[in-house]
Write a protein that holds these residues in place. Structure first.
Motif, mmCIF file in Angstrom:
data_model
loop_
_atom_site.group_PDB
_atom_site.id
_atom_site.type_symbol
_atom_site.label_atom_id
_atom_site.label_comp_id
_atom_site.label_asym_id
_atom_site.label_seq_id
_atom_site.Cartn_x
_atom_site.Cartn_y
_atom_site.Cartn_z
ATOM 1 N N GLN B 133 0.817 -1.218 0.000
ATOM 2 C CA GLN B 133 0.000 0.000 0.000
ATOM 3 C C GLN B 133 0.844 1.259 0.000
ATOM 4 N N LYS B 135 4.165 3.875 -1.353
ATOM 5 C CA LYS B 135 4.886 4.328 -2.543
ATOM 6 C C LYS B 135 6.374 4.220 -2.246
ATOM 7 N N THR B 138 12.833 3.658 -5.509
ATOM 8 C CA THR B 138 14.000 2.869 -5.898
ATOM 9 C C THR B 138 14.997 3.799 -6.580
ATOM 10 N N THR B 141 16.950 1.108 -11.730
ATOM 11 C CA THR B 141 16.043 0.146 -12.330
ATOM 12 C C THR B 141 16.847 -1.036 -12.847
ATOM 13 N N ASN B 146 14.951 -5.015 -9.649
ATOM 14 C CA ASN B 146 13.658 -5.309 -10.274
ATOM 15 C C ASN B 146 13.139 -6.683 -9.882
ATOM 16 N N SER B 155 5.331 -2.047 -7.348
ATOM 17 C CA SER B 155 5.910 -1.281 -8.447
ATOM 18 C C SER B 155 6.512 -0.003 -7.865
ATOM 19 N N PRO B 156 7.820 0.008 -7.759
ATOM 20 C CA PRO B 156 8.495 1.106 -7.084
ATOM 21 C C PRO B 156 8.489 2.378 -7.922
ATOM 22 N N ILE B 157 8.786 3.495 -7.290
ATOM 23 C CA ILE B 157 8.844 4.772 -7.987
ATOM 24 C C ILE B 157 10.298 5.201 -8.097
ATOM 25 N N PRO B 158 10.840 5.209 -9.309
ATOM 26 C CA PRO B 158 12.238 5.603 -9.448
ATOM 27 C C PRO B 158 12.375 7.120 -9.451
ATOM 28 N N LEU B 159 13.329 7.633 -8.690
ATOM 29 C CA LEU B 159 13.613 9.073 -8.676
ATOM 30 C C LEU B 159 15.116 9.209 -8.562
ATOM 31 N N PRO B 160 15.702 10.245 -9.155
ATOM 32 C CA PRO B 160 17.116 10.484 -8.888
ATOM 33 C C PRO B 160 17.310 10.863 -7.417
ATOM 34 N N LEU B 172 5.106 12.051 -2.717
ATOM 35 C CA LEU B 172 5.253 11.327 -3.974
ATOM 36 C C LEU B 172 5.719 9.903 -3.653
#
Ligand code: NA
Ligand code: NA
Lengths: 146, 310, 426
Positions: B133, B135, B138, B141, B146, B155-160, B172
């Motif tokens: 549940q 956010k 990561t 990728t 993965n 499903s992870p949220i990629p951010l720099p 976010l």
């Protein structure tokens, strides 16, 4: 250009919807957005070179007499063209080096496919300024970049 | 080039070592360090090594995975539960990783452990079901992470890295997995309330020097560089271990709650980790022989432990 | 040799070479002399993709072009007129507020003078304001609003600062809030000047009427929510800045194309191209300055500059004074985007060593740049106004002097009173 911009807008909007409503997201979405912005930047720079409307600081030539300044602009365009050629050459060389590599920019698109816009853009800009050198009438240089 | 900021203990040690190497090689080998990521991120540094602007860089193990994929073996989720265990496994596998990098074209001087990455979050998470549940951020990728995320059905949220603090502020993302030291250094801890005491993966960094550049210096000088830098990395390795323990304590002091999952929760974590391992086997992100070696080393250590403990 | 080459490139740049090419040329010459393979330029140009919030630049720029191409400027002026036109000096205040809001959204690209100035200049003269005063007002308002979100230069400053190693934690959101009070101070001082400067005879232009208020608001009802949605969303943390950019563009597309029908669907490709050419111009300067910065770092120039400044300048007060003079000159010669990307990486560490908060530095920087737009002899607004209103440049110079002095006063307050910028920053 329109396609690039709207694909940026679409993927960015899709990411927001996925993140906020479905708590997920496209793993490749942000990498895609970054690549598209790079392309927008260099394609936009190519467009701007059509009539030499790149941001510049022509504080000296602005005050030169018209006959003399026409000559000065030809010289400036010629030099610009030479530097673009060098930039195209060296960045092209690097992209060639990158082709040996297996890193992807997003999904299955290798990083060199994204990077190749850099040498292409410099080559096109270089040719445009070369043409402007022979025909400076196509340039608009009023110092106002709007 | 290195991502460590000027003034950090890493940079101090690096600068001292540069002086020592210069003195001992009669100025034939001079090392210049560019701190604080001024040369760009690991990807840019690797490119600059390729065109020989730089000869090496200090980076995390993951950045070098494409030169030796098994270097990511410590990123298998939930393999370890104590630092003593890690120490034993590393004594066996570290030399293999160093060897692997060497074959991939990089000279390294030992691994500097960065400790465990723990789950840190805004809401309490004690079992993997709750994680769905949230956010989850990561940093990359790559195939190994993965495969793990897939096993955990996230499903992870990629951010720099630079966007993580803002991402936490604006919700976010609300969950990250990182080491306590990193969480404090990057101010992420100001946005978090809970740390789940399940060691997710083990992190390390190396100083990777381009092998072609390294072979150009005299054999005797190579020996000096190896000796000095290996000493530095042994020290750094010991230091960061203490730092991480201190950082975890500091987090607790600042009001961040450390959650210990119950036995049944732990079993659930393990179950998911097994799934991740199966995924990794299938995807060939790590070689089966390396996974096998890790498992064998771990079970022999565990057997010895239970034999000696009363 | 290196120095001679660099100086000649600078000279050619002043003759009108595209700035990004000149910057790149200096970096290439430097790298060549430092014995580094010139392939390095591709690596450092590509690093632009790692710039945080990069996508906000094309998105907000396009939003600005949508606003400029629609009739939103008329609707904006009508609402502010209805609300403030009854005040003595009301129209001048209307002009200031409308320009500030419009510039915040469209950026300081000269659009404000071209679009709003054309409406306001005749209106001011007709209402009995002195011609020179009116000219000065619309010219100096052309860059007013740079300090208000979502002004692109403000975002760009934050984007660059975030790429650097800074000793204090800051976010772009901090920067956006920090600009509010300093920006309001500028408007307030200019409004005061507009009333006093007219020697007591400041006409009110229209009587207050509830009917006009409600009608004008009804007409602009789809655009009025935009600042509220945007600012409310960002400050309350409902969406991140990059999300706000997406929301703004989609909202404006719907409103201007389908609700007001100001812009035809088939006009969009042309509008996108125009906006993206502008974006391209900014991004390549940003990218090439990454290459130059990388060269500076290779030769360890920031450290040398840092040592020199800290040795020769002692107090934070004199540092700030020198900073202001330097930036005012720079702002007159360099366009705002180039100034930001070239100077911020060099200034930020030095300012930090004098205890100047990065957010405060950002506000000082932009306030200077804003005044730089109207600093004779080459401030860009002066040329745009001269061109737009068909007046000789010398007359424009004379008309803006008073406004410039008022803005310099505001700048002094902003510079030496950090709390004004930092009051909302944690
Ligand atoms: Na403007
Ligand atoms: Na976003």
């Amino acid at each position: 250009m329109t396609l690039l911009f709207f694909s940026l807008l679409f993927i960015a909007a899709l990411q927001i919807v996925l993140r906020n409503i479905f708590d997920s997201g496209l793993l490749w979405g942000d990498d895609f957005i970054q690549s598209v912005v790079l392309w927008i930047g260099f394609v936009g720079a190519m467009y701007a070179s059509r009539n030499a409307s790149h941001i510049n600081i022509d504080v000296i030539s602005r005050f030169l007499p018209a006959a003399f300044s026409a000559f000065v602009y030809r010289a400036v365009y010629g030099l610009t063209s030479i530097i673009c050629a060098a930039a195209a050459f060296f960045s092209g060389q690097f992209v060639q080096l990158e082709m040996e590599d297996s890193v992807n920019a997003f999904l299955n698109v290798p990083i060199w496919v994204v990077e190749i816009i850099i040498p292409i853009s410099f080559a096109v800009i270089g040719v445009r300024y070369l043409l402007l050198m022979f025909n400076p009438a196509n340039a608009h240089h009023d110092g106002v970049n709007s | 080039a290195t991502l460590s900021p000027e003034g950090s203990s890493w940079m101090q040690k690096f600068r001292e070592s540069a002086k020592e190497i210069k003195a001992r090689t009669d100025s034939r080998v001079k090392i210049k360090y560019y701190p604080g990521g001024v040369m760009g991120d690991d990807a840019a540094v690797l490119k600059k090594i390729r065109i020989r602007q730089l000869h090496g860089g200090a980076m995390t193990g993951g950045s070098l995975a494409r030169f030796y994929k098994d270097s990511q073996v410590y990123s298998m989720p939930l393999k370890f539960d104590s630092l003593a265990q890690v120490e034993h496994v590393r004594s066996v596998i570290d030399p293999i990783i160093v060897e692997g990098f060497e074959e991939g074209g990089f000279v390294t001087f030992g691994l500097a452990g960065g400790g465990f990455a723990y789950l840190m979050s805004k809401e309490p998470i004690t079992n993997p079901e709750q994680m769905k549940q949230h956010k989850v951020w990561t940093p990359s990728t790559d195939e190994v992470s993965n495969a793990s995320f897939e096993a955990f059905d996230i499903s992870p949220i990629p951010l720099p890295i630079g966007d993580v603090l803002a991402g936490l502020q604006t919700d976010l993302i609300d969950t990250i997995a990182t080491s306590p030291v990193a969480a404090i250094n990057l101010q992420w801890h100001t946005q978090l309330k809970y740390v789940t005491e399940v060691p997710i993966i083990y992190i390390y960094a190396v100083l990777a020097v381009d092998k072609k550049a390294f072979k150009k210096i005299k054999a005797a000088d190579q020996k000096v560089v190896r000796e000095v830098m290996t000493k530095v990395f042994t020290q750094l390795d010991a230091e960061t271990r203490n730092d991480n323990q201190k950082a975890l304590a500091a987090l607790e002091k600042q009001g961040i709650e450390i959650l210990k999952p119950s036995a049944s929760d732990l079993a659930m974590w393990q179950e998911k980790a097994q799934l991740a391992e199966a995924n990794l086997m299938k995807s060939a992100a790590l070689s089966p022989s390396m996974i096998e070696l890790l498992n064998k080393t771990l079970s022999s250590y565990n057997a010895k432990q239970s034999a000696t403990s009363p | 040799m290196l120095l001679a080459l660099v100086l000649s490139i600078v000279f050619v740049a002043l003759l009108g070479m595209p700035l990004f090419i000149a910057i790149l040329a200096i970096a290439m010459v430097g790298f060549h002399f430092a014995d580094i393979d010139l392939m390095v330029i591709a690596i450092d140009l590509y690093r632009i993709v790692q710039t945080p919030l990069l996508e906000a630049i094309p998105l907000f720029t396009f939003a600005g072009y949508l606003l400029s191409a629609s009739h939103s400027s008329q609707r904006l002026v009508r609402v502010t007129q209805a609300l403030l036109g009854w005040l003595p000096g009301g129209l001048a205040i209307v002009a200031l507020i409308a320009c500030a809001l419009f510039t915040a959204f469209t950026g300081a690209s000269g659009v404000t003078i071209v679009a709003l100035g054309a409406l306001l200049y005749p209106a001011l003269k007709q209402a009995g304001y002195n011609g020179r005063f009116s000219l000065g007002l619309v010219t100096s308002s052309g860059s007013l609003g740079l300090l208000f979100p979502p002004s692109l230069p403000l975002i760009l400053f934050g984007v660059i600062a975030l790429q650097m190693e800074i000793p204090v934690a800051m976010s772009i959101e901090d920067l956006l809030v920090a600009g509010l009070l300093p920006g309001l101070l500028m408007i307030a001082l200019l409004a005061l000047w507009s009333i006093l400067g007219q020697g007591g005879k400041t006409p009110s232009t229209q009587p207050f009427s509830w009917q006009e208020v409600s009608q004008s608001i009804k007409e602009a009802k789809w655009e009025i929510p935009l600042p509220l949605i945007l600012l409310g969303g960002i400050y309350s943390g409902i969406f991140a800045l990059s999300e706000a950019a997406v929301v703004t563009v989609i909202y404006l597309l719907i409103v201007e194309v389908w609700v007001y029908k100001d812009i035809k669907l088939k006009q969009l490709p042309e509008l996108v191209s125009e906006a993206m050419v502008m974006v391209g111009g900014i991004l390549v300067i940003l990218a090439s300055s990454l290459v130059l910065t990388s060269y500076f770092i290779e030769i360890e120039a920031p450290t040398a500059l840092f040592d020199w400044v800290t040795q020769h300048i002692e107090s934070p007060l004199s540092f700030l004074l020198i900073l202001n003079v330097f930036l005012l000159v720079l702002g007159a010669f360099l366009d705002i985007f180039s100034a930001i990307v070239i100077m911020v990486p060099l200034l930020l560490p030095i300012a930090a060593s004098f205890g100047v908060h990065p957010v405060h530095l950002g506000i000082i920087f932009l306030a200077n740049m804003q005044i730089g737009y109207m600093t004779p002899p080459v401030g860009m607004n002066l040329f745009i106004a001269s061109y737009r209103f068909g007046k000789p440049i010398t007359e424009i110079y004379r008309s803006t002097i008073g406004f410039m002095l008022v803005l310099l006063l505001a700048l002094a307050v902003i510079t030496y009173w950090p709390q004004l910028s930092l009051v909302f920053v944690s």
